[in-house]
Design a protein around this motif. Structure first.
Motif, PDB file in Angstrom:
ATOM      1  N   ILE A 211      54.608  51.550  52.323  1.00  0.00           N
ATOM      2  CA  ILE A 211      53.506  50.609  52.143  1.00  0.00           C
ATOM      3  C   ILE A 211      52.218  51.298  52.571  1.00  0.00           C
ATOM      4  CG2 ILE A 211      52.504  48.394  52.804  1.00  0.00           C
ATOM      5  CD1 ILE A 211      55.281  47.343  53.338  1.00  0.00           C
ATOM      6  N   ILE A 212      51.276  51.389  51.645  1.00  0.00           N
ATOM      7  CA  ILE A 212      49.975  51.988  51.932  1.00  0.00           C
ATOM      8  C   ILE A 212      48.981  50.866  52.193  1.00  0.00           C
ATOM      9  CG2 ILE A 212      48.155  53.518  51.107  1.00  0.00           C
ATOM     10  CD1 ILE A 212      50.805  54.936  51.415  1.00  0.00           C
ATOM     11  N   HIS A 213      48.250  50.986  53.288  1.00  0.00           N
ATOM     12  CA  HIS A 213      47.232  49.988  53.626  1.00  0.00           C
ATOM     13  C   HIS A 213      46.029  50.711  54.227  1.00  0.00           C
ATOM     14  CE1 HIS A 213      45.459  46.180  54.667  1.00  0.00           C
ATOM     15  NE2 HIS A 213      45.460  46.467  55.971  1.00  0.00           N
ATOM     16  N   SER A 214      44.855  50.498  53.629  1.00  0.00           N
ATOM     17  CA  SER A 214      43.618  51.126  54.106  1.00  0.00           C
ATOM     18  C   SER A 214      43.753  52.649  54.190  1.00  0.00           C
ATOM     19  CB  SER A 214      43.207  50.552  55.466  1.00  0.00           C
ATOM     20  OG  SER A 214      42.967  49.162  55.351  1.00  0.00           O
ATOM     21  N   GLY A 215      44.446  53.221  53.198  1.00  0.00           N
ATOM     22  CA  GLY A 215      44.540  54.669  53.123  1.00  0.00           C
ATOM     23  C   GLY A 215      45.546  55.298  54.069  1.00  0.00           C
ATOM     24  N   LYS A 216      46.337  54.470  54.744  1.00  0.00           N
ATOM     25  CA  LYS A 216      47.335  54.985  55.679  1.00  0.00           C
ATOM     26  C   LYS A 216      48.711  54.439  55.315  1.00  0.00           C
ATOM     27  CE  LYS A 216      44.182  55.287  59.638  1.00  0.00           C
ATOM     28  NZ  LYS A 216      43.949  54.875  61.057  1.00  0.00           N
ATOM     29  N   ASN A 222      63.420  50.971  54.528  1.00  0.00           N
ATOM     30  CA  ASN A 222      64.082  50.281  53.425  1.00  0.00           C
ATOM     31  C   ASN A 222      63.342  48.997  53.069  1.00  0.00           C
ATOM     32  OD1 ASN A 222      64.832  48.368  55.373  1.00  0.00           O
ATOM     33  ND2 ASN A 222      66.870  49.267  55.657  1.00  0.00           N
ATOM     34  N   LEU A 223      63.749  48.379  51.964  1.00  0.00           N
ATOM     35  CA  LEU A 223      63.064  47.184  51.490  1.00  0.00           C
ATOM     36  C   LEU A 223      63.233  46.016  52.449  1.00  0.00           C
ATOM     37  CD1 LEU A 223      61.457  45.637  49.398  1.00  0.00           C
ATOM     38  CD2 LEU A 223      63.574  45.278  48.109  1.00  0.00           C
ATOM     39  N   GLU A 224      64.406  45.914  53.053  1.00  0.00           N
ATOM     40  CA  GLU A 224      64.652  44.808  53.982  1.00  0.00           C
ATOM     41  C   GLU A 224      63.623  44.808  55.113  1.00  0.00           C
ATOM     42  OE1 GLU A 224      68.237  42.991  56.819  1.00  0.00           O
ATOM     43  OE2 GLU A 224      68.539  44.847  55.675  1.00  0.00           O
ATOM     44  N   GLY A 225      63.359  45.991  55.629  1.00  0.00           N
ATOM     45  CA  GLY A 225      62.379  46.092  56.709  1.00  0.00           C
ATOM     46  C   GLY A 225      60.952  45.893  56.240  1.00  0.00           C
ATOM     47  N   ALA A 226      60.715  46.154  54.936  1.00  0.00           N
ATOM     48  CA  ALA A 226      59.365  46.019  54.390  1.00  0.00           C
ATOM     49  C   ALA A 226      59.000  44.578  54.078  1.00  0.00           C
ATOM     50  CB  ALA A 226      59.244  46.857  53.114  1.00  0.00           C
ATOM     51  N   LEU A 227      60.005  43.736  53.851  1.00  0.00           N
ATOM     52  CA  LEU A 227      59.746  42.360  53.386  1.00  0.00           C
ATOM     53  C   LEU A 227      58.815  41.553  54.295  1.00  0.00           C
ATOM     54  CD1 LEU A 227      63.215  41.335  51.918  1.00  0.00           C
ATOM     55  CD2 LEU A 227      61.098  41.769  50.662  1.00  0.00           C
ATOM     56  N   PRO A 228      58.976  41.612  55.620  1.00  0.00           N
ATOM     57  CA  PRO A 228      58.044  40.851  56.465  1.00  0.00           C
ATOM     58  C   PRO A 228      56.590  41.275  56.259  1.00  0.00           C
ATOM     59  CG  PRO A 228      59.975  41.498  57.733  1.00  0.00           C
ATOM     60  CD  PRO A 228      60.052  42.231  56.428  1.00  0.00           C
ATOM     61  N   LEU A 229      56.355  42.573  56.081  1.00  0.00           N
ATOM     62  CA  LEU A 229      54.990  43.047  55.841  1.00  0.00           C
ATOM     63  C   LEU A 229      54.497  42.626  54.468  1.00  0.00           C
ATOM     64  CD1 LEU A 229      55.069  46.665  57.328  1.00  0.00           C
ATOM     65  CD2 LEU A 229      53.832  44.690  58.216  1.00  0.00           C
ATOM     66  N   SER A 234      47.953  39.124  55.313  1.00  0.00           N
ATOM     67  CA  SER A 234      46.891  39.828  56.025  1.00  0.00           C
ATOM     68  C   SER A 234      47.068  41.335  55.920  1.00  0.00           C
ATOM     69  CB  SER A 234      46.885  39.424  57.507  1.00  0.00           C
ATOM     70  OG  SER A 234      48.048  39.910  58.174  1.00  0.00           O
ATOM     71  N   VAL A 235      48.291  41.756  55.595  1.00  0.00           N
ATOM     72  CA  VAL A 235      48.571  43.178  55.448  1.00  0.00           C
ATOM     73  C   VAL A 235      48.571  43.579  53.979  1.00  0.00           C
ATOM     74  CG1 VAL A 235      50.278  45.006  55.849  1.00  0.00           C
ATOM     75  CG2 VAL A 235      49.908  43.235  57.566  1.00  0.00           C
ATOM     76  N   CYS A 236      49.204  42.756  53.169  1.00  0.00           N
ATOM     77  CA  CYS A 236      49.432  43.170  51.785  1.00  0.00           C
ATOM     78  C   CYS A 236      49.534  41.945  50.892  1.00  0.00           C
ATOM     79  CB  CYS A 236      50.729  43.975  51.720  1.00  0.00           C
ATOM     80  SG  CYS A 236      51.067  44.692  50.126  1.00  0.00           S
ATOM     81  N   THR A 237      48.715  41.875  49.863  1.00  0.00           N
ATOM     82  CA  THR A 237      48.766  40.736  48.962  1.00  0.00           C
ATOM     83  C   THR A 237      49.032  41.169  47.536  1.00  0.00           C
ATOM     84  OG1 THR A 237      47.571  38.863  48.048  1.00  0.00           O
ATOM     85  CG2 THR A 237      46.235  40.738  48.676  1.00  0.00           C
ATOM     86  N   TYR A 238      49.878  40.403  46.852  1.00  0.00           N
ATOM     87  CA  TYR A 238      50.234  40.712  45.471  1.00  0.00           C
ATOM     88  C   TYR A 238      49.779  39.580  44.545  1.00  0.00           C
ATOM     89  CZ  TYR A 238      52.893  44.497  47.340  1.00  0.00           C
ATOM     90  OH  TYR A 238      53.236  45.644  47.981  1.00  0.00           O
TER      91      TYR A 238
END
Length: 252
Positions: A211-216, A222-229, A234-238
């Protein structure tokens, strides 16, 4: 296999005599392993495509380094990186009036024997009678031009293949076969695969989600760990990227 070391891409902002610099890519460190499938995601404007273009050499590195198979390629041209084994598939593929798909495949593969070209088409699941002699121009649909772009990328047998939002302009029913195709190339040819995408199908197929946010890099795993973000707006919007695409597997 591919190592990014303290990577920055800086642009100049401002006007009327006032200027300031802004980091689009902001000190990225990451090592991509050979033969793995990586999905790079994040909100619009976070730097996903910029990072991919830095690796290909489309954008110049402001500072830091890119090391590919033990060689610093930070100053190499796009052509030199392509010869080293890196391929890039654009979100909006180019169209060329007067050039056929056959021409593009011959350029990508160096092959002239038609039987070999047909083997390549079979490998990517394209009907040769329908596509081989089509002109790559404005008459083609978005799905057709995307298939041609993917085929020419895969036909080059790259060591590292970068796909920038490969689901752009294609229908829902094409996404599953496309994911399966890229996974098969990864498995059969040990191609290191980087896919920039908002689509859940690619994230589910990935060995590693970034997951890239603000250039970082805000997350790697894995995807399971990414789901909360991904669910944390506030972190990532689709919302913007998935408007009207409830059935296409986009995160909301």
């Amino acid at each position: 296999m591919l190592v990014l070391r303290d990577l920055y891409f800086t642009v100049q902002d401002g006007g009327e005599g006032v200027s300031s610099s802004r980091n689009i890519i902001n000190g990225v460190d990451f090592a991509f392993e050979k033969g793995k499938f990586y999905a790079i995601t994040g909100p619009n404007g976070s730097g996903k495509t910029t990072l991919a273009k830095l690796i290909m050499g489309i954008n110049p590195v402001s500072s830091g380094s890119i090391v590919f198979e033990g060689r610093d390629i930070s100053s190499l041209t796009i052509t030199e990186r392509a010869k080293a084994g890196i391929a890039y598939s654009f979100q909006q593929p180019a169209r060329f009036k007067g050039i056929t798909f056959r021409d593009l495949l011959m350029i990508a593969t160096g092959l002239e024997d038609e039987n070999r070209l047909l083997e390549v088409l079979g490998r990517v699941g394209i009907c040769p009678m329908s596509f081989l002699d089509k002109e790559v121009d404005a008459k083609l649909s978005g799905g057709e031009i995307k298939k041609i772009e993917l085929a020419t990328t895969i036909a080059a047998n790259p060591k590292l293949a970068i796909y920038d939002e490969p689901d752009t302009g294609i229908d829902l029913w094409t996404i599953g076969p496309m994911v399966n195709l890229l996974k098969k190339e990864q498995t059969d040819h040990r191609t290191t695969t980087l896919v920039v995408s908002h689509n859940r199908a690619f994230l589910e197929a990935a060995d590693v989600v970034l997951i890239i946010h603000s250039g970082k890099i805000a997350y790697q795993g894995n995807l399971e760990g990414a789901l909360p973000l991904l669910d944390d707006l506030s972190v990532c919007t689709y919302r913007d990227s998935c408007e009207g695409e409830h059935d296409a597997g986009c995160f909301r």
